[in-house]
Design a protein around this motif. Structure first.
Motif, PDB file in Angstrom:
ATOM      1  N   GLY A  37     -78.433 -43.322  53.904  1.00  0.00           N
ATOM      2  CA  GLY A  37     -77.773 -42.640  52.789  1.00  0.00           C
ATOM      3  C   GLY A  37     -78.379 -41.281  52.483  1.00  0.00           C
ATOM      4  N   GLY A  38     -78.615 -41.045  51.184  1.00  0.00           N
ATOM      5  CA  GLY A  38     -79.216 -39.783  50.771  1.00  0.00           C
ATOM      6  C   GLY A  38     -80.719 -39.891  50.662  1.00  0.00           C
ATOM      7  N   PRO A  39     -81.374 -38.805  50.314  1.00  0.00           N
ATOM      8  CA  PRO A  39     -82.843 -38.822  50.202  1.00  0.00           C
ATOM      9  C   PRO A  39     -83.321 -39.665  49.030  1.00  0.00           C
ATOM     10  CG  PRO A  39     -81.957 -36.732  49.423  1.00  0.00           C
ATOM     11  CD  PRO A  39     -80.811 -37.474  50.037  1.00  0.00           C
ATOM     12  N   LEU A  40     -84.509 -40.206  49.174  1.00  0.00           N
ATOM     13  CA  LEU A  40     -85.119 -40.982  48.102  1.00  0.00           C
ATOM     14  C   LEU A  40     -85.406 -40.065  46.924  1.00  0.00           C
ATOM     15  CD1 LEU A  40     -86.259 -43.867  47.523  1.00  0.00           C
ATOM     16  CD2 LEU A  40     -88.479 -42.994  48.251  1.00  0.00           C
ATOM     17  N   GLU A  41     -84.936 -40.441  45.725  1.00  0.00           N
ATOM     18  CA  GLU A  41     -85.087 -39.574  44.564  1.00  0.00           C
ATOM     19  C   GLU A  41     -86.470 -39.703  43.933  1.00  0.00           C
ATOM     20  OE1 GLU A  41     -82.006 -40.185  41.743  1.00  0.00           O
ATOM     21  OE2 GLU A  41     -80.385 -39.633  43.126  1.00  0.00           O
ATOM     22  N   LYS A  42     -86.975 -38.593  43.486  1.00  0.00           N
ATOM     23  CA  LYS A  42     -88.258 -38.581  42.793  1.00  0.00           C
ATOM     24  C   LYS A  42     -88.097 -39.251  41.427  1.00  0.00           C
ATOM     25  CE  LYS A  42     -91.960 -35.382  41.449  1.00  0.00           C
ATOM     26  NZ  LYS A  42     -92.402 -33.965  41.466  1.00  0.00           N
ATOM     27  N   PRO A  43     -89.006 -40.176  41.069  1.00  0.00           N
ATOM     28  CA  PRO A  43     -88.860 -40.858  39.770  1.00  0.00           C
ATOM     29  C   PRO A  43     -88.930 -39.877  38.611  1.00  0.00           C
ATOM     30  CG  PRO A  43     -91.013 -41.312  40.739  1.00  0.00           C
ATOM     31  CD  PRO A  43     -90.210 -40.629  41.789  1.00  0.00           C
ATOM     32  N   ALA A  44     -88.121 -40.130  37.599  1.00  0.00           N
ATOM     33  CA  ALA A  44     -88.093 -39.275  36.409  1.00  0.00           C
ATOM     34  C   ALA A  44     -88.730 -40.013  35.243  1.00  0.00           C
ATOM     35  CB  ALA A  44     -86.653 -38.895  36.067  1.00  0.00           C
ATOM     36  N   PRO A  45     -89.419 -39.303  34.367  1.00  0.00           N
ATOM     37  CA  PRO A  45     -90.031 -39.971  33.210  1.00  0.00           C
ATOM     38  C   PRO A  45     -88.975 -40.524  32.258  1.00  0.00           C
ATOM     39  CG  PRO A  45     -90.214 -37.583  33.028  1.00  0.00           C
ATOM     40  CD  PRO A  45     -89.690 -37.859  34.388  1.00  0.00           C
ATOM     41  N   THR A 204     -90.821 -39.690  57.561  1.00  0.00           N
ATOM     42  CA  THR A 204     -90.420 -40.486  58.725  1.00  0.00           C
ATOM     43  C   THR A 204     -91.336 -41.689  58.947  1.00  0.00           C
ATOM     44  OG1 THR A 204     -91.601 -38.847  60.060  1.00  0.00           O
ATOM     45  CG2 THR A 204     -89.199 -38.685  59.979  1.00  0.00           C
ATOM     46  N   GLY A 205     -92.586 -41.606  58.495  1.00  0.00           N
ATOM     47  CA  GLY A 205     -93.480 -42.763  58.624  1.00  0.00           C
ATOM     48  C   GLY A 205     -92.956 -43.945  57.840  1.00  0.00           C
ATOM     49  N   VAL A 274     -84.816 -42.378  68.438  1.00  0.00           N
ATOM     50  CA  VAL A 274     -84.467 -40.950  68.476  1.00  0.00           C
ATOM     51  C   VAL A 274     -83.317 -40.661  67.516  1.00  0.00           C
ATOM     52  CG1 VAL A 274     -83.521 -39.112  69.919  1.00  0.00           C
ATOM     53  CG2 VAL A 274     -85.336 -40.579  70.811  1.00  0.00           C
ATOM     54  N   ILE A 275     -82.300 -41.520  67.540  1.00  0.00           N
ATOM     55  CA  ILE A 275     -81.163 -41.346  66.622  1.00  0.00           C
ATOM     56  C   ILE A 275     -81.639 -41.421  65.171  1.00  0.00           C
ATOM     57  CG2 ILE A 275     -78.994 -42.351  65.822  1.00  0.00           C
ATOM     58  CD1 ILE A 275     -78.557 -43.377  68.686  1.00  0.00           C
ATOM     59  N   ALA A 276     -82.519 -42.377  64.887  1.00  0.00           N
ATOM     60  CA  ALA A 276     -83.028 -42.548  63.529  1.00  0.00           C
ATOM     61  C   ALA A 276     -83.813 -41.321  63.080  1.00  0.00           C
ATOM     62  CB  ALA A 276     -83.909 -43.795  63.457  1.00  0.00           C
ATOM     63  N   HIS A 277     -84.655 -40.801  63.962  1.00  0.00           N
ATOM     64  CA  HIS A 277     -85.446 -39.615  63.604  1.00  0.00           C
ATOM     65  C   HIS A 277     -84.537 -38.424  63.296  1.00  0.00           C
ATOM     66  CE1 HIS A 277     -88.747 -36.714  63.618  1.00  0.00           C
ATOM     67  NE2 HIS A 277     -87.972 -35.955  64.370  1.00  0.00           N
ATOM     68  N   VAL A 280     -82.831 -39.082  59.867  1.00  0.00           N
ATOM     69  CA  VAL A 280     -83.723 -38.921  58.717  1.00  0.00           C
ATOM     70  C   VAL A 280     -84.097 -37.454  58.521  1.00  0.00           C
ATOM     71  CG1 VAL A 280     -86.014 -39.483  57.798  1.00  0.00           C
ATOM     72  CG2 VAL A 280     -84.634 -41.260  58.884  1.00  0.00           C
ATOM     73  N   LYS A 281     -84.384 -36.759  59.618  1.00  0.00           N
ATOM     74  CA  LYS A 281     -84.743 -35.346  59.522  1.00  0.00           C
ATOM     75  C   LYS A 281     -83.603 -34.530  58.924  1.00  0.00           C
ATOM     76  CE  LYS A 281     -86.767 -31.585  62.223  1.00  0.00           C
ATOM     77  NZ  LYS A 281     -87.236 -31.149  63.573  1.00  0.00           N
ATOM     78  N   GLY A 282     -82.360 -34.916  59.262  1.00  0.00           N
ATOM     79  CA  GLY A 282     -81.210 -34.219  58.699  1.00  0.00           C
ATOM     80  C   GLY A 282     -81.060 -34.466  57.209  1.00  0.00           C
ATOM     81  N   VAL A 283     -81.326 -35.704  56.773  1.00  0.00           N
ATOM     82  CA  VAL A 283     -81.224 -36.045  55.351  1.00  0.00           C
ATOM     83  C   VAL A 283     -82.302 -35.333  54.542  1.00  0.00           C
ATOM     84  CG1 VAL A 283     -81.446 -37.927  53.676  1.00  0.00           C
ATOM     85  CG2 VAL A 283     -80.101 -38.258  55.757  1.00  0.00           C
ATOM     86  N   TYR A 284     -83.491 -35.191  55.138  1.00  0.00           N
ATOM     87  CA  TYR A 284     -84.616 -34.570  54.439  1.00  0.00           C
ATOM     88  C   TYR A 284     -84.891 -33.172  54.992  1.00  0.00           C
ATOM     89  CZ  TYR A 284     -85.637 -39.056  52.257  1.00  0.00           C
ATOM     90  OH  TYR A 284     -85.560 -40.216  51.510  1.00  0.00           O
ATOM     91  N   ALA A 285     -83.834 -32.389  55.163  1.00  0.00           N
ATOM     92  CA  ALA A 285     -83.982 -31.016  55.651  1.00  0.00           C
ATOM     93  C   ALA A 285     -84.862 -30.220  54.687  1.00  0.00           C
ATOM     94  CB  ALA A 285     -82.610 -30.362  55.777  1.00  0.00           C
ATOM     95  N   GLY A 286     -85.842 -29.522  55.233  1.00  0.00           N
ATOM     96  CA  GLY A 286     -86.746 -28.742  54.405  1.00  0.00           C
ATOM     97  C   GLY A 286     -88.051 -29.436  54.100  1.00  0.00           C
ATOM     98  N   TYR A 287     -88.132 -30.739  54.370  1.00  0.00           N
ATOM     99  CA  TYR A 287     -89.369 -31.496  54.165  1.00  0.00           C
ATOM    100  C   TYR A 287     -90.197 -31.495  55.455  1.00  0.00           C
ATOM    101  CZ  TYR A 287     -87.584 -33.507  49.778  1.00  0.00           C
ATOM    102  OH  TYR A 287     -87.107 -33.690  48.505  1.00  0.00           O
ATOM    103  N   ALA A 288     -91.505 -31.574  55.312  1.00  0.00           N
ATOM    104  CA  ALA A 288     -92.384 -31.714  56.463  1.00  0.00           C
ATOM    105  C   ALA A 288     -92.359 -33.171  56.920  1.00  0.00           C
ATOM    106  CB  ALA A 288     -93.814 -31.303  56.097  1.00  0.00           C
ATOM    107  N   VAL A 289     -91.919 -33.407  58.157  1.00  0.00           N
ATOM    108  CA  VAL A 289     -91.801 -34.771  58.661  1.00  0.00           C
ATOM    109  C   VAL A 289     -92.742 -34.977  59.852  1.00  0.00           C
ATOM    110  CG1 VAL A 289     -89.413 -34.972  57.894  1.00  0.00           C
ATOM    111  CG2 VAL A 289     -89.901 -34.214  60.225  1.00  0.00           C
ATOM    112  N   ASP A 290     -93.068 -36.237  60.104  1.00  0.00           N
ATOM    113  CA  ASP A 290     -93.900 -36.617  61.244  1.00  0.00           C
ATOM    114  C   ASP A 290     -92.979 -36.847  62.436  1.00  0.00           C
ATOM    115  OD1 ASP A 290     -95.525 -37.790  63.117  1.00  0.00           O
ATOM    116  OD2 ASP A 290     -96.481 -39.200  61.748  1.00  0.00           O
ATOM    117  N   SER A 291     -93.047 -35.979  63.428  1.00  0.00           N
ATOM    118  CA  SER A 291     -92.115 -36.027  64.552  1.00  0.00           C
ATOM    119  C   SER A 291     -92.331 -37.225  65.463  1.00  0.00           C
ATOM    120  CB  SER A 291     -92.224 -34.735  65.374  1.00  0.00           C
ATOM    121  OG  SER A 291     -91.901 -33.611  64.579  1.00  0.00           O
ATOM    122  N   PHE A 292     -93.518 -37.823  65.454  1.00  0.00           N
ATOM    123  CA  PHE A 292     -93.818 -38.915  66.375  1.00  0.00           C
ATOM    124  C   PHE A 292     -93.968 -40.266  65.675  1.00  0.00           C
ATOM    125  CE2 PHE A 292     -95.429 -35.002  68.288  1.00  0.00           C
ATOM    126  CZ  PHE A 292     -94.799 -35.035  69.524  1.00  0.00           C
TER     127      PHE A 292
END
Length: 421
Positions: A37-45, A204-205, A274-277, A280-292
């Motif tokens: 789905g979409g990216p995991l949302e940051k919890p809000a107070p 990605t971890g 590979v498909i999963a990576h 996930v990378k597409g959903v979290y574009a702009g985030y630093a991800v672990d490629s391996f």
């Protein structure tokens, strides 16, 4: 190498392998890919609830654990999971007396009161007359934890209770906190978990763990079909007799087939990883991800499952039959699935065949069990290699005419290693 590639080619062309691939792909797309789905949302107070978290809080843990221990005592059966198999333990009279002493020390209920109490009710959820779910409180003697009972002494007593049961119970050190000390998660707790997801897991971890959680379920069972089917095809085509007549060593032949099975069955995992990576990378574009991350987790987490199920398939098929191999692995698989004392997360133990961590969060929970996890994966890898060594020995004895199925012969050795007439 030529033999290895021949074995790989044979496996790739088998119908059982195609079914295996279809099952792996189905598990991936229906359970994991569709859930990204979409990216995991940051919890809000200020949210109403952030869920629960496992935290060692003596004031919460002690009464809940004591209540459970008393209920199991009255029910006459203690649940344990030694070596990943569920076991309902019934104590001897001597063991019951020792357990009664422990209960008296932690609950204030004397052994005499335990013996005389005859109004026990297990309690739990049930369907009422209107068809609605209702909860019935268990009926046990009133528990009064002694004021001078320290938490350290309480844990010592729980270890003794676990030892009486035979180990693997809910009262052992590895499981008591996860079973009896869950508390509401605060905003700070939720934010810390999210930060671990971003900073430590590099996104990605966490998804790689969830991927392995889903795929690990089927990979602890499906390879046994491929391994057993391969042996059956050889017998059907009389390739077994041809192999007996050749000078190739039994160890080389069996190990080559084993590693060919593992290599070929790894292919759909590499594809889906590979498909999963990419997903996930597409959903979290702009985030630093672990490629391996996906590759590391597949090798560390899932390969031992493939090796173990394949080894059981080869060993039992060579010794008895493929049908029995499937049955043996199936019983082990079912027992492991239903032995998750800690639920879908936090329940990984040294001998858990199907490891579960069904959450994107819980980095600290997963790595808090790291010693047991490393032992677990190492154990099953070594187990599979030992099983294949035994398979090679059995195969060699068959070539020599010493074994036919489960029948051992003490004379008329086939010293020239020729197939029997």
């Amino acid at each position: 190498m030529m033999l290895f590639f021949k074995e790989c080619k044979k496996i790739l062309r088998s119908l059982t392998f195609l079914i295996y691939c279809a099952a792996v792909l189905a598990m991936y797309f229906t359970q994991f890919h569709s859930d990204i789905g979409g990216p995991l949302e940051k919890p809000a107070p200020g949210e109403d609830s952030y869920g629960t978290i496992v935290r060692e809080v003596p004031e919460i843990l002690m009464p809940v654990a004591i209540n459970c221990l008393v209920r199991e005592y009255f029910s006459g059966s203690f649940t344990a999971y030694p070596y990943g198999f569920i076991k309902h333990v019934r104590l001897t009279e001597k063991e019951k007396a020792r357990m009664a002493e422990i209960i008296a020390e932690v609950s204030g209920i004397t052994p005499e009161q335990l013996d005389s109490f005859d109004a026990f009710e297990q309690g739990g959820y049930y369907m009422d007359e209107n068809g609605d779910m209702a909860y019935l409180e268990p009926n046990i003697p009133e528990i009064s934890i002694p004021s001078d009972l320290t938490y350290e002494h309480f844990r010592d007593l729980m270890r003794k209770a676990d030892k009486i049961i035979g180990g693997g119970s809910m009262y052992g050190d590895g499981f008591i906190v996860g079973n009896f000390s869950r508390i509401p998660k605060t905003y700070e707790d939720a934010l810390a978990e999210y930060d671990q997801f971003i900073d430590k897991d590099k996104v990605t971890g966490a998804y790689a763990r969830l991927y392995c959680d889903y795929l690990g379920i089927v990979l602890a069972m499906l390879p046994v079909f491929v391994a057993a089917s391969l042996a059956r095809l050889d017998r059907k085509s009389r390739m077994e007799q041809l192999a007996y007549a050749r000078k190739i060593s039994s160890a080389r032949l069996v190990f080559t087939r084993f590693f060919a099975l593992a290599a070929v069955m790894l292919l759909p995992l590499i594809l889906t990883a590979v498909i999963a990576h990419i997903r996930v990378k597409g959903v979290y574009a702009g985030y630093a991800v672990d490629s391996f991350a996906f590759l590391r987790y597949v090798v560390f987490w899932l390969v031992p499952n493939i090796l173990t199920a394949s080894a059981v398939g080869m060993l039992v098929t060579e010794l008895v039959s493929g049908l029995l191999a499937v049955f043996v692995q199936g019983v082990w698989w079912i027992a492991s699935i239903f032995s998750a004392v800690g639920g879908l997360t936090g329940g990984i133990r040294k001998f858990t065949l199907v490891m579960r961590h069904n959450s994107l969060l819980g980095h600290d929970v997963f790595y808090g069990q790291w010693t047991d996890i490393v032992f677990n994966r190492s154990f099953f890898t070594v187990f599979s290699l030992l099983a294949i060594m035994l398979t090679a020995w059995i195969y060699e004895q068959k070539r020599r005419g010493m074994i036919h199925g489960l029948t051992f012969k003490s004379s008329h050795k086939n010293t020239e290693r020729q197939p029997k007439a």
